[in-house]
Write a protein that holds these residues in place. Structure first.
Motif, PDB file in Angstrom:
ATOM      1  N   LYS A  65       0.826  -1.209   0.000  1.00  0.00           N
ATOM      2  CA  LYS A  65       0.000   0.000   0.000  1.00  0.00           C
ATOM      3  C   LYS A  65       0.868   1.271   0.000  1.00  0.00           C
ATOM      4  CE  LYS A  65      -3.853  -2.312   0.061  1.00  0.00           C
ATOM      5  NZ  LYS A  65      -4.805  -2.257   1.153  1.00  0.00           N
ATOM      6  N   ASP A 121      -4.972  -3.784   8.061  1.00  0.00           N
ATOM      7  CA  ASP A 121      -5.424  -3.662   6.673  1.00  0.00           C
ATOM      8  C   ASP A 121      -5.484  -5.023   6.001  1.00  0.00           C
ATOM      9  OD1 ASP A 121      -5.921  -1.601   4.397  1.00  0.00           O
ATOM     10  OD2 ASP A 121      -4.458  -3.002   3.551  1.00  0.00           O
ATOM     11  N   ARG A 155      -1.716   5.412   8.719  1.00  0.00           N
ATOM     12  CA  ARG A 155      -1.635   5.094   7.304  1.00  0.00           C
ATOM     13  C   ARG A 155      -0.345   4.354   6.977  1.00  0.00           C
ATOM     14  NH1 ARG A 155      -3.264  10.974   5.030  1.00  0.00           N
ATOM     15  NH2 ARG A 155      -2.321  11.559   7.011  1.00  0.00           N
ATOM     16  N   SER A 156       0.431   4.052   8.013  1.00  0.00           N
ATOM     17  CA  SER A 156       1.662   3.283   7.844  1.00  0.00           C
ATOM     18  C   SER A 156       2.009   2.644   9.180  1.00  0.00           C
ATOM     19  CB  SER A 156       2.808   4.188   7.364  1.00  0.00           C
ATOM     20  OG  SER A 156       3.117   5.168   8.348  1.00  0.00           O
ATOM     21  N   TRP A 164      -0.800  -1.076  11.428  1.00  0.00           N
ATOM     22  CA  TRP A 164      -1.732  -0.728  10.360  1.00  0.00           C
ATOM     23  C   TRP A 164      -1.716  -1.778   9.264  1.00  0.00           C
ATOM     24  CZ3 TRP A 164      -0.898   0.158   5.158  1.00  0.00           C
ATOM     25  CH2 TRP A 164      -1.995   0.659   4.452  1.00  0.00           C
TER      26      TRP A 164
END
Length: 262
Positions: free
Chosen positions: A60, A220, A211-212, A216
């Motif tokens: 991602k 995810d 987001r990292s 996460w």
């Protein structure tokens, strides 16, 4: 004595390696003969394939090293800041009952609270970026370090302190040459505990708003039932946690060589 100690260390390493090998063998056999659902427990081969894929292509928009680096950076910054503040404050609180009375109630109030319970407040105040995560990790690491330092000072025998005063030492000299060295073993225990609590809190924080990071990535992957990536993330987090703990132990052996010795 050294020969005996070396033999003991060798036998302990053999047992540790043997345990890892047994776990891997059981994992390999269970997945090869499909004793468990592959969607729930992936095979070692699929986890290795996921590792190679993420190393080559990332996950991602971030490489594997960037995910690991993001988590470690948040943890290390918070841990160092907590150590710099909590250790002197804890030693002072243990040495001075009035200082302890000021801070102890506040720390004992928030210490048992689940970190995620007040993380939402930190997110509202500081946003979902690193500031809120570092603040959360700081609070998680602060309490164990502070408490270990206070406890270490309180349990020092008064005979040691009185002996120092008898030979003419002042309060500052007693603190530096008697109290501080005597507290170092318990301080390092508190540091190791704080690091473990901080790592656990870090993963939880990344699962809520990030987001990292490794936490996460695991969350995810769970949304898409990628158990291979979930297992990979858990293994990497476990290994990095062990390495961080070992780094503190190495420093402890250098700074407190007398620990465990009569």
């Amino acid at each position: 004595m050294r020969i005996i100690a070396n033999k003991q260390n060798t036998s302990e390493k053999i047992l540790t390696i043997g345990t890892v090998v047994v776990i891997l063998v059981i994992w390999f056999v269970a997945t090869t003969f499909i004793w468990v659902d592959p969607k729930l427990v992936p095979s070692p081969q699929s986890v290795w394939t996921a590792l190679v894929d993420i190393i080559q292509n990332g996950y991602k928009n971030y490489t594997l090293l960037q995910h690991i680096g993001a988590s470690i950076q948040r943890l290390v910054i918070a841990f160092l800041v907590a150590t710099v503040i909590a250790a002197p404050l804890g030693l002072t609180s243990g040495y001075n009952a009035k200082v302890r009375a000021i801070f102890e109630l506040v720390i004992e109030f928030y210490r048992p609270l689940p970190p995620l319970a007040y993380y939402t407040i930190l997110v509202l105040w500081l946003g979902i970026e690193n500031k809120s995560k570092i603040a959360l990790l700081f609070l998680a690491c602060f309490a164990p370090i502070y408490i270990s330092c206070v406890s270490a000072v309180i349990k020092i025998k008064e005979d040691y302190i009185n002996s120092a005063y008898t030979v003419g030492a002042n309060k500052w000299q007693v603190f530096i040459h008697v109290i501080f060295p005597a507290c170092l073993p318990d301080m390092f225990t508190g540091l190791r505990t704080a690091l473990g609590v901080g790592y656990t809190t870090l993963v939880s924080a990344e699962m809520v708003a990030a987001r990292s990071g490794m936490g996460w990535m695991v969350l995810d992957a769970s949304r898409f039932l990628r158990s291979d990536i979930i297992f990979l993330g858990i293994i990497i987090m476990g290994i990095t946690g062990i390495l961080l703990d070992k780094s503190i132990q190495v420093i402890e052996h250098k700074v407190v060589p007398w620990k465990g010795k009569e």
